[in-house]
Design an enzyme around this catalytic site. Structure first.
Site, short mmCIF file in Angstrom:
data_model
loop_
_atom_site.label_atom_id
_atom_site.label_comp_id
_atom_site.label_asym_id
_atom_site.label_seq_id
_atom_site.Cartn_x
_atom_site.Cartn_y
_atom_site.Cartn_z
N LYS A 45 0.90 -1.23 0.01
CA LYS A 45 0.09 0.06 -0.22
C LYS A 45 0.62 1.24 -0.19
CE LYS A 45 -3.78 2.59 2.00
NZ LYS A 45 -4.36 2.83 1.01
N ASN A 69 -13.85 2.53 -1.79
CA ASN A 69 -13.04 2.82 -0.68
C ASN A 69 -12.81 4.48 -0.53
OD1 ASN A 69 -9.96 3.78 -0.83
ND2 ASN A 69 -10.47 2.48 -2.59
N VAL A 71 -10.21 4.91 1.93
CA VAL A 71 -9.08 4.88 3.05
C VAL A 71 -8.44 6.22 3.35
CG1 VAL A 71 -7.18 3.77 3.84
CG2 VAL A 71 -9.12 2.47 2.42
N GLY A 72 -7.89 6.94 2.32
CA GLY A 72 -7.40 8.09 2.69
C GLY A 72 -5.78 8.01 2.98
N CYS A 131 -4.12 8.66 -6.27
CA CYS A 131 -5.14 8.32 -5.54
C CYS A 131 -6.27 9.43 -5.40
CB CYS A 131 -4.51 8.45 -3.95
SG CYS A 131 -5.66 8.29 -2.74
N LYS A 165 1.41 5.04 -11.53
CA LYS A 165 0.22 4.38 -11.66
C LYS A 165 -0.65 5.64 -11.62
CE LYS A 165 -3.07 1.62 -9.05
NZ LYS A 165 -3.06 0.76 -7.94
N ASN A 192 -5.98 3.19 -11.63
CA ASN A 192 -6.39 3.22 -10.06
C ASN A 192 -7.93 3.33 -9.84
OD1 ASN A 192 -6.36 4.12 -7.24
ND2 ASN A 192 -4.51 5.14 -7.43
N GLY A 217 -12.80 -3.48 -8.41
CA GLY A 217 -13.50 -4.54 -8.68
C GLY A 217 -14.07 -4.70 -9.99
O1 RRO Z 1 -5.73 5.06 0.40
C1 RRO Z 1 -6.55 5.23 -0.53
O2 RRO Z 1 -7.76 5.89 -0.16
C2 RRO Z 1 -6.52 4.67 -1.83
C3 RRO Z 1 -5.20 4.73 -2.72
BR1 RRO Z 1 -3.67 5.42 -2.01
C4 RRO Z 1 -5.59 4.68 -4.13
O3 RRO Z 1 -4.32 4.74 -4.80
N1 RRO Z 1 -6.52 4.34 -4.42
C5 RRO Z 1 -7.62 4.30 -3.78
O4 RRO Z 1 -8.67 3.80 -4.30
N2 RRO Z 1 -7.47 4.45 -2.57
#
Ligand code: RRO
Length: 304
Positions: A45, A69, A71-72, A131, A165, A192, A217
């Site tokens: 990650k 997601n 996640v951030g 991201c 990426k 991505n 997905g």
């Molecule tokens: O961590 C994320 O929220 C995240 C990353 Br780094 C990314 O490159 N792509 C994504 O969908 N989430």
């Protein structure tokens, strides 16, 4: 027997199937399910030079044929990762690709410098300029050819291959890919996640803590196929790593036929932690059934 080992630019891999960044932690988490050295590579990650806590919960949300997601970019920071996570990856025998991110070009340069002395198991950097869950999406590096090129150039201090990426959320992906390759990226990783959003009808609010998120997905597999196909058409000699919705060996074969030299398996891992190694075995079985002697013969075969 199909010949599966691949050389991605200057990076030799035992086969073309890797994990996708962000879908199996920062370290050797999947090692309790299968032998990580049997994969082409483990892509960790995204890491910054600094630790980062990420976005507020909830950070994931199911979607039709996929998930969102937000996640951030949570992560321990590169110095802590080198101390705490890299040793287990190194002793697993896996080839490791380290994904890096930053808020500023200087962060990427610092990340690359911090990893310059990493052990030989770190075979490449995947420079994540795409991201979707950054503080200001309008400033995503991958939305600009100039900014993408600046970031790639700034990571040359790593001294080993760098892959860019890239984001599918752009009008002209070939322009951005060309800028990344021109600035020194040895490969482009496509794609991505796709920008999305979910509503919680019960509370009548946004379902993700951060509001928006990235869709991944099987829902995005056609988007990945399109991105890989178009970039292969534009850059016949480029190294392209395809990622997006790969669940089976057949999905992997299709991305390769579109033009990918290698593939990554991500969201499928949440349902089946063995998905990356299963995809690799299914790809091999498919090639053998289809009489593909050398995987390279399949790369971009669907181009016309
Ligand atoms: O961590 C994320 O929220 C995240 C990353 Br780094 C990314 O490159 N792509 C994504 O969908 N989430």
């Amino acid at each position: 027997m199909t010949h599966l080992p691949v050389k991605l630019g200057s990076v030799p891999l035992v086969n073309p199937v890797m994990t996708a960044s962000g879908t199996s932690g920062h370290g050797a988490e999947l090692g309790s399910y299968f032998d990580l050295s049997e994969l082409g590579a483990v892509v960790v990650k995204s890491l910054a030079p600094f630790a980062h806590g990420g976005n507020p919960a909830p950070r994931v949300q199911p979607a039709t044929a996929g998930m969102l997601n937000s996640v951030g970019l949570q992560g321990p920071g590169i110095p802590a990762w080198i101390a705490d996570e890299l040793p287990a990856l190194q002793s697993s025998g896996a080839a490791v690709v380290v994904s890096i991110w930053g808020r500023r070009v200087e962060d990427y340069a610092e990340a690359a410098a911090l990893l310059a002395d990493a052990p030989d198991c770190v075979v490449a950097l995947e420079v994540n300029v795409s991201c979707p869950n950054v503080e200001d999406r309008s400033k995503m590096f991958a939305h600009s050819a100039t900014a993408t090129a600046e970031v790639i150039a700034a990571t040359s201090v790593f001294g080993r291959p760098r892959w860019a990426k890239l984001s599918p959320n752009v009008a002209d992906l070939e322009e951005i890919a060309g800028a990344a390759l021109g600035a020194g990226a040895e490969a482009v990783t496509l794609i991505n996640t796709v920008l999305g959003l979910a509503i919680d009808a019960k509370t009548r609010t946004l379902a993700l803590g951060a509001g928006r998120g990235g869709l991944s997905g099987p829902a995005i597999r056609p988007v990945a196929l399109r991105a890989v196909y178009d970039c292969r058409a534009a850059f016949p000699k480029a190294i392209i790593v395809g990622v997006g919705g790969v669940v089976s060996g057949l999905d992997a074969a299709e991305l390769i036929m579109a033009g990918a030299n290698a593939v990554q398996v991500g969201t499928a891992t949440f349902e089946d932690p063995r998905a990356p190694i299963r995809v690799q075995r299914e790809l091999l079985a498919w090639c053998e059934r289809e009489g593909v002697a050398n995987l390279a013969d399949l790369v971009g075969i669907a181009q016309r």
